[in-house]
Design a protein around this motif. Structure first.
Motif, PDB file in Angstrom:
ATOM      1  N   UNK A 297      -4.274  -0.495 -10.967  1.00 38.87           N
ATOM      2  CA  UNK A 297      -4.967  -0.016  -9.771  1.00 38.87           C
ATOM      3  C   UNK A 297      -5.432   1.417 -10.008  1.00 38.87           C
ATOM      4  N   UNK A 298      -6.691   1.667  -9.704  1.00 40.56           N
ATOM      5  CA  UNK A 298      -7.273   2.988  -9.952  1.00 40.56           C
ATOM      6  C   UNK A 298      -7.465   3.707  -8.612  1.00 40.56           C
ATOM      7  N   UNK A 299      -6.784   4.856  -8.447  1.00 42.09           N
ATOM      8  CA  UNK A 299      -6.868   5.674  -7.235  1.00 42.09           C
ATOM      9  C   UNK A 299      -6.276   7.028  -7.572  1.00 42.09           C
ATOM     10  N   UNK A 300      -6.764   8.129  -7.124  1.00 40.14           N
ATOM     11  CA  UNK A 300      -7.935   8.347  -6.275  1.00 40.14           C
ATOM     12  C   UNK A 300      -9.197   8.695  -7.053  1.00 40.14           C
ATOM     13  N   UNK A 301      -9.155   8.576  -8.397  1.00 36.04           N
ATOM     14  CA  UNK A 301     -10.374   8.893  -9.153  1.00 36.04           C
ATOM     15  C   UNK A 301     -10.554   7.876 -10.264  1.00 36.04           C
TER      16      UNK A 301
ATOM     17  N   UNK B  42      -8.375   7.902 -14.312  1.00 31.66           N
ATOM     18  CA  UNK B  42      -7.993   6.800 -13.415  1.00 31.66           C
ATOM     19  C   UNK B  42      -6.877   7.149 -12.411  1.00 31.66           C
ATOM     20  N   UNK B  43      -6.549   8.458 -12.288  1.00 35.78           N
ATOM     21  CA  UNK B  43      -5.735   8.887 -11.150  1.00 35.78           C
ATOM     22  C   UNK B  43      -4.241   8.715 -11.288  1.00 35.78           C
ATOM     23  N   UNK B  44      -3.579   8.385 -10.167  1.00 35.04           N
ATOM     24  CA  UNK B  44      -2.111   8.389 -10.149  1.00 35.04           C
ATOM     25  C   UNK B  44      -1.461   7.084  -9.693  1.00 35.04           C
ATOM     26  N   UNK B  45      -2.242   6.142  -9.158  1.00 35.66           N
ATOM     27  CA  UNK B  45      -1.615   4.926  -8.612  1.00 35.66           C
ATOM     28  C   UNK B  45      -1.026   4.052  -9.715  1.00 35.66           C
ATOM     29  N   UNK B  46      -1.721   4.006 -10.856  1.00 32.99           N
ATOM     30  CA  UNK B  46      -1.242   3.123 -11.930  1.00 32.99           C
ATOM     31  C   UNK B  46      -0.063   3.742 -12.676  1.00 32.99           C
ATOM     32  N   UNK B  47       0.204   5.042 -12.435  1.00 27.71           N
ATOM     33  CA  UNK B  47       1.347   5.702 -13.079  1.00 27.71           C
ATOM     34  C   UNK B  47       2.425   6.074 -12.070  1.00 27.71           C
ATOM     35  N   UNK B  48       2.529   5.348 -10.973  1.00 29.81           N
ATOM     36  CA  UNK B  48       3.553   5.630  -9.955  1.00 29.81           C
ATOM     37  C   UNK B  48       4.334   4.357  -9.662  1.00 29.81           C
TER      38      UNK B  48
ATOM     39  N   UNK C 213       6.803   9.145  -2.735  1.00 28.47           N
ATOM     40  CA  UNK C 213       7.388   8.329  -3.815  1.00 28.47           C
ATOM     41  C   UNK C 213       6.485   8.274  -5.058  1.00 28.47           C
ATOM     42  N   UNK C 214       5.260   8.805  -4.954  1.00 27.74           N
ATOM     43  CA  UNK C 214       4.330   8.726  -6.096  1.00 27.74           C
ATOM     44  C   UNK C 214       4.799   9.661  -7.211  1.00 27.74           C
TER      45      UNK C 214
END
Ligand SMILES: O=P(O)(O)OC[C@H]1O[C@H](O)[C@H](O)[C@@H](O)[C@@H]1O
Length: 300
Positions: free
Chosen positions: A62-66, A83-89, A114-115
């Motif tokens: 998942x790509x967010x926020x960039x 690709x941001x922070x969602x895929x690494x949280x 929690x991110x």
């Protein structure tokens, strides 16, 4: 049990057919497997890290926020990695949200609390993400809701993208259809043009953003007349099509086997050409559905 939670992942099977199932890692809320009648639809690199040390190379990150890397240094999003922070949280598993004999849905949530704290320290914004994944006999629907909480002190600007890696038999026999007539940005050539070709074919590294694609467009991945995958979407105007081919695959440590580029293509539904802006208290939502459909020719 249709939904089984493990320490690091959640497995979901269709109540009426255990050979139709998907698995989601809590890290990135990344779908790493989606099988219909025992057949795997997604590509997952044999060297993908599934231990939270790196975003997953395969499945549906998942790509967010960039999307990509923001180059304008005056934009706070430029501090974040590609690709941001969602895929690494690690996301929170919120449980089953609905179930019937013919479908089952689960939810995950992500918030700054929690991110990945290394990344939220680079980009100080409030957000609430709720991901719903719904399995039916012939489809997997992935729905995202993004909220800028009422208590937030500023607007939330972001991209969203489902970075789906599809499993295919042979990239050189594969077409991606129904994008003819779309505006294209070629990320490799850094050029804009309108795609006039009837179908997309692959003979070398490919990395293009098709923009303003109507939600009525049903993009299909076709192998010599046989539809392997169909992608439907809502509120996601852009589609990124990517294949790393030989040299780029060699440069990715987590991409194995190196010949794996022949067995995958990414078709990524997203909102990436522009940023979405949400005022405090506002929500935005979108979805993609991977499903089975007959070969359909849509002219623009
Ligand atoms: O290596 P990653 O950060 O996972 O990115 C993988 C790929 O994602 C997208 O498809 C982009 O369009 C590509 O330019 C990028 O190479």
């Amino acid at each position: 049990m249709p939904v089984t939670e493990y320490e690091d992942k959640v497995c979901v099977t269709l109540p009426s057919d255990a050979s139709t199932q998907f698995t989601v890692l809590k890290y990135g809320a990344t779908v790493i497997s989606y099988k219909t009648k025992g057949h795997e639809n997604l590509f997952l690199s044999q060297a993908a890290k599934l231990d939270g040390s790196k975003p997953v190379r395969g499945g549906i990150p998942l790509v967010f926020p960039v999307f990509g890397k923001e180059q304008d240094v005056s934009n706070p999003l430029s501090k974040l990695p590609q690709h941001g922070l969602a895929r690494n949280s690690y996301w929170e598993f919120l449980g089953e949200s609905s179930a019937s004999n013919d479908s089952v849905a689960i939810q995950f949530g992500l918030y700054p609390e929690i991110a990945n704290s290394e990344l939220t320290s680079l980009w100080d914004n409030d957000f609430t993400l709720i991901l719903t994944l719904e399995l039916s006999p012939t489809s997997l629907r992935t729905h995202i809701e993004v909220e800028n909480p009422t208590k937030a002190s500023k607007d939330l600007k972001f991209n969203w993208l489902f970075h789906t890696y599809f499993q295919i038999d042979d990239i050189e026999d594969t077409f991606v259809t129904n994008l003819s007539g779309s505006a294209v940005y070629d990320q490799l050539m850094q050029s804009n043009y309108v795609d006039k070709l009837p179908v997309i074919q692959f003979t070398q590294e490919f990395d293009k953003i098709y923009s303003n694609v109507s939600d009525k467009t049903m993009t299909q991945i076709v192998d010599r007349g046989e539809v392997l995958h169909t992608i439907k979407k809502k509120n996601l105007p852009d589609l990124v099509v990517w294949n790393p081919w030989i040299d780029k695959s060699k440069g990715m440590a987590d991409f194995e086997p190196k010949s794996g580029y022949q067995k995958m293509v990414c078709v990524e539904a997203g909102y990436v050409k522009e940023y979405i802006t949400l005022k405090p208290g506002k929500k935005w939502s979108a979805e993609q559905t991977l499903c089975e459909e007959a070969l359909t020719y849509q002219s623009i």
